[in-house]
Motif scaffolding. Structure first.
Motif, PDB file in Angstrom:
ATOM      1  N   GLU A 206       0.970  -1.230   0.032  1.00 25.72           N
ATOM      2  CA  GLU A 206      -0.001   0.058   0.002  1.00 25.72           C
ATOM      3  C   GLU A 206       0.909   1.239   0.013  1.00 25.72           C
ATOM      4  OE1 GLU A 206      -2.245  -3.460   1.271  1.00 25.72           O
ATOM      5  OE2 GLU A 206      -0.502  -2.623   2.225  1.00 25.72           O
ATOM      6  N   THR A 207       2.058   1.194   0.745  1.00 23.41           N
ATOM      7  CA  THR A 207       2.729   2.578   0.707  1.00 23.41           C
ATOM      8  C   THR A 207       3.373   2.613  -0.545  1.00 23.41           C
ATOM      9  OG1 THR A 207       3.230   1.884   3.105  1.00 23.41           O
ATOM     10  CG2 THR A 207       4.823   3.413   1.856  1.00 23.41           C
ATOM     11  N   LYS A 208       3.806   1.556  -1.273  1.00 25.74           N
ATOM     12  CA  LYS A 208       4.505   1.941  -2.656  1.00 25.74           C
ATOM     13  C   LYS A 208       3.350   2.521  -3.534  1.00 25.74           C
ATOM     14  CE  LYS A 208       6.840  -0.100  -6.238  1.00 25.74           C
ATOM     15  NZ  LYS A 208       7.765  -1.308  -6.914  1.00 25.74           N
ATOM     16  N   GLU A 209       2.097   1.724  -3.443  1.00 26.43           N
ATOM     17  CA  GLU A 209       0.900   2.417  -4.385  1.00 26.43           C
ATOM     18  C   GLU A 209       0.685   3.865  -4.174  1.00 26.43           C
ATOM     19  OE1 GLU A 209      -3.803   1.252  -5.481  1.00 26.43           O
ATOM     20  OE2 GLU A 209      -2.415  -0.174  -4.426  1.00 26.43           O
ATOM     21  N   VAL A 210       0.406   4.048  -2.812  1.00 30.64           N
ATOM     22  CA  VAL A 210       0.218   5.457  -2.641  1.00 30.64           C
ATOM     23  C   VAL A 210       1.343   6.414  -2.998  1.00 30.64           C
ATOM     24  CG1 VAL A 210      -0.425   7.145  -0.784  1.00 30.64           C
ATOM     25  CG2 VAL A 210      -1.643   5.061  -1.159  1.00 30.64           C
ATOM     26  N   PHE A 211       2.550   6.118  -2.568  1.00 27.61           N
ATOM     27  CA  PHE A 211       3.607   7.005  -2.573  1.00 27.61           C
ATOM     28  C   PHE A 211       4.075   7.156  -4.195  1.00 27.61           C
ATOM     29  CE2 PHE A 211       8.277   8.024  -1.531  1.00 27.61           C
ATOM     30  CZ  PHE A 211       7.753   9.094  -0.862  1.00 27.61           C
ATOM     31  N   GLY A 212       3.791   6.094  -4.963  1.00 29.76           N
ATOM     32  CA  GLY A 212       4.310   6.156  -6.439  1.00 29.76           C
ATOM     33  C   GLY A 212       3.190   6.710  -7.198  1.00 29.76           C
ATOM     34  N   ASP A 213       1.987   6.758  -7.015  1.00 27.61           N
ATOM     35  CA  ASP A 213       0.821   7.309  -7.935  1.00 27.61           C
ATOM     36  C   ASP A 213       0.481   8.598  -7.928  1.00 27.61           C
ATOM     37  OD1 ASP A 213      -1.361   7.527  -9.390  1.00 27.61           O
ATOM     38  OD2 ASP A 213      -2.585   5.668  -8.509  1.00 27.61           O
ATOM     39  N   HIS A 214       1.270   9.249  -8.663  1.00 29.55           N
ATOM     40  CA  HIS A 214       1.100  10.805  -8.497  1.00 29.55           C
ATOM     41  C   HIS A 214      -0.160  11.293  -9.344  1.00 29.55           C
ATOM     42  CE1 HIS A 214       2.788   9.813 -12.592  1.00 29.55           C
ATOM     43  NE2 HIS A 214       2.238  11.141 -13.066  1.00 29.55           N
ATOM     44  N   THR A 215      -0.900  10.267  -9.943  1.00 34.10           N
ATOM     45  CA  THR A 215      -2.064  10.832 -10.523  1.00 34.10           C
ATOM     46  C   THR A 215      -3.257  11.027  -9.295  1.00 34.10           C
ATOM     47  OG1 THR A 215      -2.912   8.662 -11.142  1.00 34.10           O
ATOM     48  CG2 THR A 215      -1.752   9.917 -12.664  1.00 34.10           C
ATOM     49  N   ARG A 216      -3.433  10.127  -8.481  1.00 33.65           N
ATOM     50  CA  ARG A 216      -4.121  10.243  -7.520  1.00 33.65           C
ATOM     51  C   ARG A 216      -3.942  10.678  -6.206  1.00 33.65           C
ATOM     52  NH1 ARG A 216      -6.416   4.297  -6.432  1.00 33.65           N
ATOM     53  NH2 ARG A 216      -4.176   3.862  -6.547  1.00 33.65           N
TER      54      ARG A 216
END
Length: 407
Positions: A61-71
């Motif tokens: 989850e941390t990688k998904e949130v940290f890396g998704d600059h669109t959302r």
């Protein structure tokens, strides 16, 4: 609309536990491992009412949130303050705290200044400086690792690489610490750090002006982009200052953390001595194991869903990188420091478009230091307690007495 620390307090998502913890408590900041483990055990996210934020500490989850600059954007601040709602204490970083398409313009210029070719030209200077420093410390015997090595080496080599004509070690180190502490809440740590701003910031701004830089170096490359019309003169100055805020304190922290790891795990130092080519993997593993940047925020710019959790627009999310880098579900034997691990994918340098643009410089600096230690030092002894310094975004040593024994 209810606000805490300059951002909107969201409704707690269904199924997310409410956790009465203060992640900015100095005792947690100094020794965060239990907090990291508890956060991961809460599930994909936990809601922390003290600051009105969601927090994530599992790797996925941390990688998904940290890396998704669109959302999950950076332009609304990588600390607790939401720049959309309140003005920050300083102009936002035009690299770290912007999103595309503006981000591409400034990052392109920085990437050119810090290119692999530019860094390669510095490696010999880094190796020479590292060898001389290790020799000095071998002769000294017992020394203070933070003050005598971790702070000394980056300040000897990095401002020169930028092109600074004047160097003030205390101002450079304190400037970085101040910028990172400002990302947290309005606590005593932040207030103490920002109290130094009137003395430090004018000096930093003066040294980063074009006329006070050498005609060669990272700074000169950035100002050349202004001459070519890619940036304004003001933007060029901001980029040079961003090098000093992000390029000194984090490397100081990385060197200190690597020294602590090698001193704490002598079997791994023996491996490094036997194969000095492990200097780079040793640094990567130290980054994973200690996470010099322990927490950065993102803001949900749209309604989103991650791992089945509905996240409302405007929600501030603490991405606890230190917890993610120790997630045993992703890293086998995550609690073990192992320089042969080669931990590709750690989040210490960020991920996605906001990955640290200066990571090649940091790697070259610390690889030079660890290589010199492997070549010249026979043993490393901790001669006293290692004390960690509470910082709202950086997990850094405050002091650590060491002794290098010659080979």
């Amino acid at each position: 609309m209810t606000m805490i620390e300059g951002h909107i307090v969201p409704k707690v998502p269904d199924g997310v536990p409410v956790w009465d913890v203060d992640p900015y408590d100095p005792t947690i900041l100094s020794d965060p491992q239990a907090y990291y483990a508890d956060l991961r055990a809460k599930g994909p996210f936990a809601y922390i009412p003290r600051y009105g934020v969601l927090a994530c500490g599992r790797y996925a989850e941390t990688k998904e949130v940290f890396g998704d600059h669109t959302r999950f954007v950076s332009s609304r601040g990588v600390g607790l303050l939401d720049f959309k709602l309140e003005k920050p204490w300083r102009p936002p970083s035009i690299v770290l705290e912007v999103d595309p398409p503006y981000h591409a313009k400034t990052r392109t210029v920085l990437a050119r200044a810090l290119s692999p070719k530019a860094v390669a030209q510095l490696k010999e200077d880094f190796r020479d400086a590292a060898g001389k420093l290790v020799d000095e410390l071998l002769e000294k015997g017992t020394f203070e690792a933070v003050e005598d090595m971790a702070e000394v080496f980056p300040v000897r080599v990095f401002p020169k690489a930028v092109g600074l004509k004047q160097v003030n070690r205390r101002a450079l180190v304190d400037y970085g610490a101040m910028v990172f502490n400002a990302l947290g809440p309005d606590n005593a740590i932040r207030r103490t750090a920002l109290a130094k701003a009137p003395d430090i910031v004018p000096w930093i701004m003066e040294q980063c002006a074009r006329e006070n830089l050498e005609t060669e170096g990272f700074g000169a490359t950035i100002y050349a982009a202004a001459d070519a019309g890619e940036l304004t003169e003001e933007e060029a100055g901001m980029l040079v200052r961003s090098l000093l805020s992000a390029g000194v304190d984090t490397t100081v922290t990385g060197i200190g953390s690597a020294l602590w790891c090698l001193a704490s795990f002598p079997d791994q130092f023996e491996r490094l001595k036997a194969d000095p080519k492990l200097a780079r993997p040793a640094f990567e593993e130290a980054l994973r194991y200690t996470s010099p940047v322990h927490t950065f925020c993102r803001t949900a710019d749209v309604d989103a869903e991650v791992s089945g959790v509905a996240i409302a627009r405007d929600t501030k999310i603490l991405c606890v990188l230190g917890a993610a880098n120790l997630d045993g579900e992703y890293w086998p034997e995550a609690e073990r420091f192992d320089i042969t691990r080669r931990p590709t994918g750690h989040l210490a340098f960020g991920t996605g478009i906001h990955g640290c643009v200066g990571q090649n410089v940091a790697r070259a600096e610390v690889e030079a230091v660890l290589s010199a230690i492997a070549e010249k030092v026979g043993a490393i002894d901790l001669t006293g307690e290692a004390v960690w310094r509470p910082n709202n975004a950086i997990h850094a040593l405050d002091r650590m007495p060491l002794r290098f024994h010659p080979k």
